[in-house]
Design a protein around this motif. Structure first.
Motif, short mmCIF file in Angstrom:
data_model
loop_
_atom_site.label_atom_id
_atom_site.label_comp_id
_atom_site.label_asym_id
_atom_site.label_seq_id
_atom_site.Cartn_x
_atom_site.Cartn_y
_atom_site.Cartn_z
N GLY A 115 0.78 -1.24 0.00
CA GLY A 115 0.00 0.00 0.00
C GLY A 115 0.81 1.27 0.00
O GLY A 115 0.41 2.26 0.62
N ALA A 116 1.96 1.31 -0.71
CA ALA A 116 2.76 2.54 -0.77
C ALA A 116 1.99 3.59 -1.57
O ALA A 116 1.78 3.44 -2.77
N ARG A 117 1.57 4.66 -0.89
CA ARG A 117 0.68 5.65 -1.50
C ARG A 117 1.31 6.30 -2.73
O ARG A 117 0.65 6.48 -3.77
N GLY A 118 2.60 6.69 -2.62
CA GLY A 118 3.24 7.34 -3.75
C GLY A 118 3.31 6.45 -4.98
O GLY A 118 3.08 6.90 -6.11
N ARG A 119 3.61 5.17 -4.78
CA ARG A 119 3.66 4.23 -5.91
C ARG A 119 2.28 4.05 -6.53
O ARG A 119 2.15 4.00 -7.76
N GLU A 120 1.25 3.99 -5.70
CA GLU A 120 -0.11 3.81 -6.23
C GLU A 120 -0.54 5.02 -7.06
O GLU A 120 -1.19 4.88 -8.10
N ILE A 121 -0.16 6.22 -6.60
CA ILE A 121 -0.48 7.43 -7.36
C ILE A 121 0.27 7.44 -8.69
O ILE A 121 -0.29 7.76 -9.74
N ASN A 122 1.54 7.08 -8.65
CA ASN A 122 2.32 7.02 -9.90
C ASN A 122 1.75 6.00 -10.87
O ASN A 122 1.70 6.26 -12.08
N LEU A 123 1.33 4.86 -10.37
CA LEU A 123 0.73 3.85 -11.25
C LEU A 123 -0.55 4.38 -11.89
O LEU A 123 -0.80 4.15 -13.08
N TRP A 124 -1.35 5.08 -11.11
CA TRP A 124 -2.58 5.65 -11.67
C TRP A 124 -2.25 6.63 -12.78
O TRP A 124 -2.88 6.62 -13.85
N LEU A 125 -1.26 7.49 -12.55
CA LEU A 125 -0.88 8.49 -13.55
C LEU A 125 -0.36 7.82 -14.82
O LEU A 125 -0.67 8.25 -15.93
N GLU A 126 0.42 6.76 -14.65
CA GLU A 126 0.94 6.05 -15.82
C GLU A 126 -0.18 5.41 -16.62
O GLU A 126 -0.19 5.46 -17.85
N GLU A 127 -1.15 4.82 -15.92
CA GLU A 127 -2.25 4.14 -16.60
C GLU A 127 -3.24 5.13 -17.21
O GLU A 127 -3.88 4.83 -18.22
N VAL A 131 -2.02 13.65 -18.41
CA VAL A 131 -2.75 14.46 -17.44
C VAL A 131 -2.00 15.78 -17.34
O VAL A 131 -0.84 15.82 -16.94
N ASP A 132 -2.66 16.88 -17.72
CA ASP A 132 -1.98 18.17 -17.76
C ASP A 132 -1.55 18.65 -16.39
O ASP A 132 -0.40 19.02 -16.18
N ARG A 133 -2.48 18.67 -15.45
CA ARG A 133 -2.18 19.11 -14.09
C ARG A 133 -2.87 18.16 -13.11
O ARG A 133 -3.97 17.67 -13.39
N TRP A 134 -2.25 17.93 -11.97
CA TRP A 134 -2.86 17.07 -10.96
C TRP A 134 -2.32 17.46 -9.59
O TRP A 134 -1.24 18.04 -9.47
N VAL A 135 -3.10 17.16 -8.57
CA VAL A 135 -2.71 17.39 -7.18
C VAL A 135 -3.06 16.15 -6.38
O VAL A 135 -4.16 15.61 -6.51
N ALA A 136 -2.13 15.69 -5.57
CA ALA A 136 -2.38 14.57 -4.65
C ALA A 136 -2.34 15.12 -3.23
O ALA A 136 -1.29 15.53 -2.75
N LEU A 137 -3.49 15.14 -2.57
CA LEU A 137 -3.59 15.64 -1.20
C LEU A 137 -3.50 14.47 -0.24
O LEU A 137 -4.35 13.58 -0.24
N ASP A 138 -2.47 14.47 0.59
CA ASP A 138 -2.24 13.34 1.48
C ASP A 138 -1.45 13.80 2.68
O ASP A 138 -0.81 14.86 2.65
N ASP A 139 -1.49 13.00 3.76
CA ASP A 139 -0.68 13.33 4.93
C ASP A 139 0.57 12.45 4.98
O ASP A 139 1.32 12.53 5.95
N GLU A 140 0.79 11.63 3.97
CA GLU A 140 2.01 10.83 3.90
C GLU A 140 3.11 11.63 3.23
O GLU A 140 2.86 12.48 2.37
N ARG A 141 4.35 11.33 3.59
CA ARG A 141 5.49 12.13 3.14
C ARG A 141 5.97 11.76 1.74
O ARG A 141 6.39 12.61 0.98
N GLU A 142 5.92 10.50 1.39
CA GLU A 142 6.51 10.05 0.14
C GLU A 142 5.49 10.16 -0.99
O GLU A 142 4.93 9.18 -1.45
N LEU A 143 5.29 11.38 -1.47
CA LEU A 143 4.37 11.63 -2.56
C LEU A 143 5.14 11.99 -3.83
O LEU A 143 6.20 12.61 -3.76
#
Length: 237
Positions: A115-127, A131-143
């Protein structure tokens, strides 16, 4: 979009009638019929009962409505048997924001081992592709850069992170004076240069400037200094 720490900060435990309990398993005879069955088939999950912070949710709603951004859930609620998409929607509606018209067609990030949040966000972006602009709002550090914004889990989504998100999505809030809610340093120099800097940081592919992309999460949140002379700042564009 994360929930715990962003829309459900620690301060939310003081909301009237709040229940900060962790979803728990109970015997079927004590459960409502619609509650999800556990994998062992002998018990049921009590659904998430927590109230989201209405101030944090209001800022999220305003950000989405002003920018036209689509919502994607990265929260652990998306895969928990006691939560899921319907419970996320219900919690947001109860806090004053109906997310249903604003979901992306791929409404959640993929689930990965660990469940590494940063990796999951990167995978979503790749798939998702371009995407012109995006924001990931999270309280985890590794974004991931450049759109990852770390939110203080004590207070959740507040004006500072909201202003940074406005800049990252290239939108102004007409209710906020000065630079439309953007971080203070963007009032120095040429706002067009800031936009070109962010466009380059968000650019994907072999020509993407990783140094600039890494600089964005730090500088975009700055409120007390100007980065116009910073090596990775926008002054060169």
């Amino acid at each position: 979009m994360d929930i715990d720490g962003v829309l459900l900060p620690e301060r939310a435990r003081f909301l009237p009638g709040q229940r900060m309990d962790t979803p728990y398993l109970c015997a079927p005879q004590y459960a409502d019929p619609e509650w999800p069955l556990s994998t062992d088939g002998r018990s049921k999950w009590c659904p998430v009962q927590r109230k989201l912070d209405p101030a944090c949710v209001s800022l999220l709603r305003r950000l989405v409505e002003l920018s036209g951004a689509r919502l994607v859930a990265s929260t652990s609620w998306r895969t928990h048997p006691a939560a899921g998409k319907a419970r996320i929607e219900n919690a947001l509606v109860e806090a004053g924001f109906d997310p249903r018209p604003h979901w992306h067609e791929r409404w959640s990030t993929p689930k990965t081992f660990g469940g590494a949040r940063g990796r999951e966000i990167n995978l979503w972006l790749e798939e998702a592709g371009e995407v012109d602009r995006w924001v990931a709002l999270d309280d985890e550090r590794e974004l991931p850069a450049p759109g990852g914004l770390v939110v203080n889990p004590a207070d959740g989504l507040g004006l500072q992170a909201y202003g940074a998100a406005l800049a990252l999505l290239d939108v102004d809030d007409p209710e906020l004076a000065g630079v439309g809610g953007w971080p203070l340093w963007t009032s120095y120099g040429d706002r067009g240069a800031v936009r070109r800097w962010l466009d380059r940081a968000f650019a994907r592919g072999p020509d993407s400037d990783r140094e600039i992309a890494r600089a964005v999460p730090e500088l975009i949140r700055a409120t007390d200094y100007s980065p116009w002379r910073h090596a990775n700042g926008p002054s060169g564009f």
